[in-house]
Design an enzyme around this catalytic site. Structure first.
Site, PDB file in Angstrom:
ATOM      1  CD  GLU A  12      60.695  74.790  38.562  1.00 50.20           C
ATOM      2  OE1 GLU A  12      59.925  75.763  38.711  1.00 50.20           O
ATOM      3  OE2 GLU A  12      61.601  74.506  39.381  1.00 50.20           O
ATOM      4  CG  PHE A  17      62.689  69.177  51.948  1.00 45.50           C
ATOM      5  CD1 PHE A  17      61.912  70.280  52.299  1.00 45.50           C
ATOM      6  CD2 PHE A  17      63.745  69.363  51.067  1.00 45.50           C
ATOM      7  CE1 PHE A  17      62.183  71.543  51.771  1.00 45.50           C
ATOM      8  CE2 PHE A  17      64.026  70.620  50.551  1.00 45.50           C
ATOM      9  CZ  PHE A  17      63.248  71.707  50.909  1.00 45.50           C
ATOM     10  CD  GLN A  18      62.443  71.081  47.497  1.00 46.08           C
ATOM     11  OE1 GLN A  18      63.336  70.488  46.894  1.00 46.08           O
ATOM     12  NE2 GLN A  18      62.291  72.390  47.437  1.00 46.08           N
ATOM     13  CE  LYS A  24      70.688  63.468  45.564  1.00 48.82           C
ATOM     14  NZ  LYS A  24      70.984  64.541  46.510  1.00 48.82           N
ATOM     15  CG  MET A  81      38.539  86.470  25.243  1.00 50.44           C
ATOM     16  SD  MET A  81      37.694  87.023  23.747  1.00 50.44           S
ATOM     17  CE  MET A  81      38.718  86.277  22.483  1.00 50.44           C
TER      18      MET A  81
HETATM   19  C1  LIG Z   1      46.173  81.052  33.019  1.00 46.96           C
HETATM   20  C2  LIG Z   1      44.891  81.653  32.589  1.00 46.96           C
HETATM   21  N1  LIG Z   1      44.157  82.387  33.459  1.00 46.96           N
HETATM   22  C3  LIG Z   1      43.000  82.956  33.056  1.00 46.96           C
HETATM   23  C4  LIG Z   1      42.551  82.801  31.775  1.00 46.96           C
HETATM   24  C5  LIG Z   1      41.227  83.433  31.344  1.00 46.96           C
HETATM   25  N2  LIG Z   1      41.481  84.430  30.278  1.00 46.96           N
HETATM   26  C6  LIG Z   1      41.305  84.160  28.977  1.00 46.96           C
HETATM   27  S1  LIG Z   1      41.716  85.443  27.980  1.00 46.96           S
HETATM   28  C7  LIG Z   1      42.097  86.407  29.313  1.00 46.96           C
HETATM   29  C8  LIG Z   1      42.579  87.802  29.120  1.00 46.96           C
HETATM   30  C9  LIG Z   1      43.898  87.860  28.450  1.00 46.96           C
HETATM   31  O1  LIG Z   1      44.378  89.169  28.534  1.00 46.96           O
HETATM   32  P1  LIG Z   1      45.565  89.641  27.643  1.00 46.96           P
HETATM   33  O2  LIG Z   1      46.689  88.693  27.720  1.00 46.96           O
HETATM   34  O3  LIG Z   1      45.870  91.065  27.930  1.00 46.96           O
HETATM   35  O4  LIG Z   1      44.986  89.463  26.180  1.00 46.96           O
HETATM   36  P2  LIG Z   1      43.889  90.312  25.391  1.00 46.96           P
HETATM   37  O5  LIG Z   1      42.638  89.507  25.444  1.00 46.96           O
HETATM   38  O6  LIG Z   1      43.755  91.643  26.072  1.00 46.96           O
HETATM   39  O7  LIG Z   1      44.453  90.387  24.025  1.00 46.96           O
HETATM   40  C10 LIG Z   1      41.900  85.712  30.503  1.00 46.96           C
HETATM   41  C11 LIG Z   1      42.101  86.285  31.846  1.00 46.96           C
HETATM   42  C12 LIG Z   1      43.338  82.020  30.914  1.00 46.96           C
HETATM   43  N3  LIG Z   1      42.976  81.765  29.641  1.00 46.96           N
HETATM   44  N4  LIG Z   1      44.509  81.486  31.329  1.00 46.96           N
END
Ligand SMILES: Cc1ncc(C[n+]2csc(CCOP(=O)(O)OP(=O)(O)O)c2C)c(N)n1
Ligand SMILES: [Mg+2]
Lengths: 167, 558
Positions: B48, B110-111, B160, B470
């Protein structure tokens, strides 16, 4: 930082209070007091909120409150001539004759009503602005306050002016 | 008589809905039964969250309201991240959720989950419909609220028994919506507009700081005319990329934490800052006290609560960005001479171009540059979150609004692939590319299933650095290279794609990049490109947290 009294006119619908209160808490706005009830329009309610903050914070509070779809109008009554009231019930220890007499005298001066007389306690009802209720509470403390409850502040503009929906 | 579910579908059709992204379950069975032979197309996602992101991507690419549908409880809860993502970026989405029958509400049935309570902080408004007779009105209001004023998501929770009960057919539906608690201001105040024009006329170093509000209000043409008429340079936020052509001589690219040097210097030096459809987000301003320290600030925004929220402004103008820009253009009599300022900015641009190491290694920036060079702006670019997002923002040249779709405010990893699905249904005429990180893509990689099932020609470009890049970058720079839980083991993304029946290529050399992108774009169906890029590449320039935006690290000089 000074308290501001906001009068908030809202749709009389389920969940409105939680929308307003939730927005305050998530944005970190501190509610000093809150009172909600029906008003002159059957499909609206009026919420009176006292918030603490500098002018910038209060401006944000008002704008964010206004953004809620169910909020019809927000006004800051602090800037304008208004009457403000709170109501408090105070259960005070009154075990000896002299204490009892003194408490009744104090009640009289504050125009508080004695709404319950027990063997060991009196319950006083007082209305007024925040300062008056604070003062009475302070005076009664020496006798022993068993229980204390106060409503949130309610307020209205003085004179013919009203806080109405713009529609 | 007709059922509540039938009433709902007809109400959606009245709003012009052609596509719904959703996932079924017990309490939405009556709605799904109506969808079975409805003219509305339903796209079955695999989670979802993806339905909400797809609706959001659809909305961003088209400018229309996106719609998603989920069952009660877990289904509704799975929408929440997607709704919050749309909320943070002011995207018009209507989320429909099933709910347990009204008689069971509040019983931990439920749900059952209190989805209106849960989403209160992340929706513009929401509804729990308790009477089928309200469906027509609520749907009309929900779409109106979602798309007008400052747009945003609206949720409608439908028990529902409400969708199964009978409604009198032929009850008139209100043509227009009028809500006494919701009356957005569209026209800017004339006196304020003249004050702004007065500042602009006297400005020696004016700068426009444009954001997502320009895209949302469809004001690109007006902004372009305004900046060209008054010869004012423009920098955009992440959300504002594409609002003006990225290769326009007056365009400085993005500002902020990963902004260009010229943009960040220009903000620091300007004497009048015209902020258009922006919200002075901390990722843009850096240390707020030092943001545009020498400037008188004009702030144009439809949301009065944004004005003065983070930064004191001198001339607030509440109104629709497009309407206000039109008024500014109409009333402008003179403007300052900006020639010196523009040449100073051009000198910065020449002196501080973006750049990266050129030693023959496969670098992510190169991949994005090639993509940009091949598409020439004729595509919709979606991104995930992280370095991949910033490199795309910096190295892809966006030329048109609504061709850049990214989760800005919430920064939701896993947004890109489902948003790309939505973007495809909004713009089937355009190639849609999701630039992804290896971490992010795995957050909603199950959507390969949706892509494959409907043969959605989305191209997924993975900048695979085997890191949560990042976060690793921050650990490298600020935590002494202690790479705590940010390394990802190698994944063969092409094999995963193949398992779903999707084609793909792995590329490890610079030489193969262009050819691979061209092959992917030439393919009729979906395509996955797994680029094994330089693992410890960083996004530069960068403003460290808490610094002023002109205090960048990783800067280059020609
Ligand atoms: C749902 C979620 N969890 C954690 C983060 C924190 N976060 C920001 S960038 C990142 C790394 C992203 O890794 P990747 O998709 O491999 O991208 P890259 O930076 O390596 O290009 C994380 C964990 C986030 N932005 N969103
Ligand atoms: Mg990565």
């Amino acid at each position: 930082m000074k308290p501001h009294t906001l009068s908030v006119l809202v749709e009389n619908r389920a969940g409105v209070l939680s929308r307003v209160a939730g927005m305050f808490s998530r944005r970190g706005f501190n509610i000093e007091s809150l009172a909600v009830g029906t008003c002159e329009e059957p499909d609206m309610s009026r919420i009176t909120i006292v918030v603490n903050g500098d002018d910038g914070v209060v401006e944000q509070v008002m704008k964010q409150t206004n953004k809620l779809i169910d909020v019809i109008k927000v006004s800051d009554l602090t800037q304008r001539e208004s009457v403000e009231r709170e109501l408090a019930l105070i259960k005070v220890a009154a075990e000896t004759g002299p204490a009892r007499a003194e408490i009744l005298q104090i009640a009289d001066i504050f125009r508080a009503l004695v709404v319950d007389v027990g063997a060991k306690t009196l319950v006083l009802q007082v209305t007024g602005d925040t300062g008056k209720i604070d003062a009475l509470e302070k005076l009664l403390r020496q006798y022993g306050i068993k229980e204390f409850v106060r409503t949130g502040k309610i307020a209205l503009l003085r004179g013919a002016k009203t806080v109405k929906s713009s529609k | 008589m007709k059922t509540g579910a039938r009433t709902l579908i007809e109400a959606l059709q009245r709003e012009g809905v052609d596509t719904i992204f959703g996932y079924p379950g017990g309490v939405v069975l009556p709605i799904y039964d109506e969808l079975y032979d409805s003219s509305i197309r339903h796209i079955l996602v695999r989670h979802e969250q993806a339905a909400a992101h797809a609706a959001d991507g659809y909305a961003r690419a088209s400018g229309r309201v996106g719609v998603c549908l989920a069952t009660s409880g877990p289904g509704a809860c799975n929408l929440v991240t997607g709704i919050a993502t749309a909320y943070m970026d002011s995207i018009p989405v209507v989320a429909l959720t099933g709910q347990v029958p009204t008689a069971l509400l509040g019983n931990d049935a439920f749900q059952e989950s209190d989805i209106t309570g849960i989403t209160m902080p992340v929706t513009k408004h929401n509804y729990l419909v308790k009477d089928a007779a309200d469906i027509d009105r609520v749907v009309r209001e929900a779409f109106y609220i979602a798309r007008t004023g400052r747009p945003g998501p609206v949720l409608i929770d439908l028990p529902k028994d409400v969708t199964t009960s009978q409604v009198k057919a032929g009850t008139p539906v209100p043509e227009t919506v009028s809500l006494r608690g919701y009356q957005p201001t569209y026209q800017g105040h004339v006196r304020q507009i003249d004050k702004a024009l007065d500042l602009i006329a006297r400005a020696e170093r004016p700068l426009i700081y444009a954001g997502g509000g320009v895209v949302l209000s469809g004001a690109s043409a007006e902004l372009l005319e305004f900046m060209e008429t008054a010869a004012i340079p423009v920098t955009t936020t992440l959300m504002g990329l594409g609002a003006v052509p990225g290769d326009h001589p007056l365009c400085l690219g993005m500002l902020g934490m990963h902004g260009t040097q010229s943009a960040n210097y220009a903000v620091t030096e300007c004497d009048v800052l015209i902020a258009v459809g922006v919200r002075f987000d901390d990722r843009v301003t850096g240390r707020i006290e030092t943001f545009a320290p020498n400037a008188a600030i004009v702030h144009i925004d439809i949301d009065p609560a944004e004005i003065g929220k983070n930064k004191k402004v001198d001339v607030p103008i509440v109104g629709d960005v497009r309407a206000v820009l039109q008024a500014l253009l109409r009333r402008m009599q003179k403007h300052g001479d900006t020639a010196n300022w523009v040449s100073r900015i051009n000198a910065w641009k020449a002196q501080y171009p973006l750049g990266y190491g050129d030693d023959g290694h496969l670098r992510p920036q190169y991949v994005v540059e090639q993509l940009s060079d091949i598409l020439k702006g004729e595509g919709v670019i979606v991104s995930e979150v992280g370095q991949n997002q910033m490199w795309t923002a910096l190295y892809y040249c966006f030329r048109k609004p609504r061709t850049w779709i990214t989760s800005g405010g919430l920064g939701t990893m896993g947004y890109g692939l489902p948003a790309a699905i939505g973007a495809h249904y909004a713009r089937p005429d355009m190639p849609v590319v999701d630039v992804a990180g290896d971490g992010s893509i795995q957050m909603n990689i199950q959507e390969f299933g949706t892509v494959a099932q409907y043969d959605i020609p989305v191209k997924v470009v993975i900048l695979n650095n085997m890191y949560l890049g990042m976060v690793r970058q921050w650990q490298e720079l600020f935590y002494d290279r202690r790479y705590s839980y940010t390394e990802l083991p190698p994944v063969d993304f092409v094999k995963i794609a193949n398992a779903y029946g999707i084609e793909g290529i792995t590329v490890g050399e610079k030489d193969g990049v262009r050819e691979a992108i061209e092959a992917a774009l030439a393919a009729d169906g979906p395509f996955v490109l797994d680029f094994r890029v330089e693992r410890e590449e960083n996004v530069f320039p960068m403003v460290p947290a808490g610094a002023a935006i002109n205090e960048m690290i990783g800067v280059r000089q020609r």
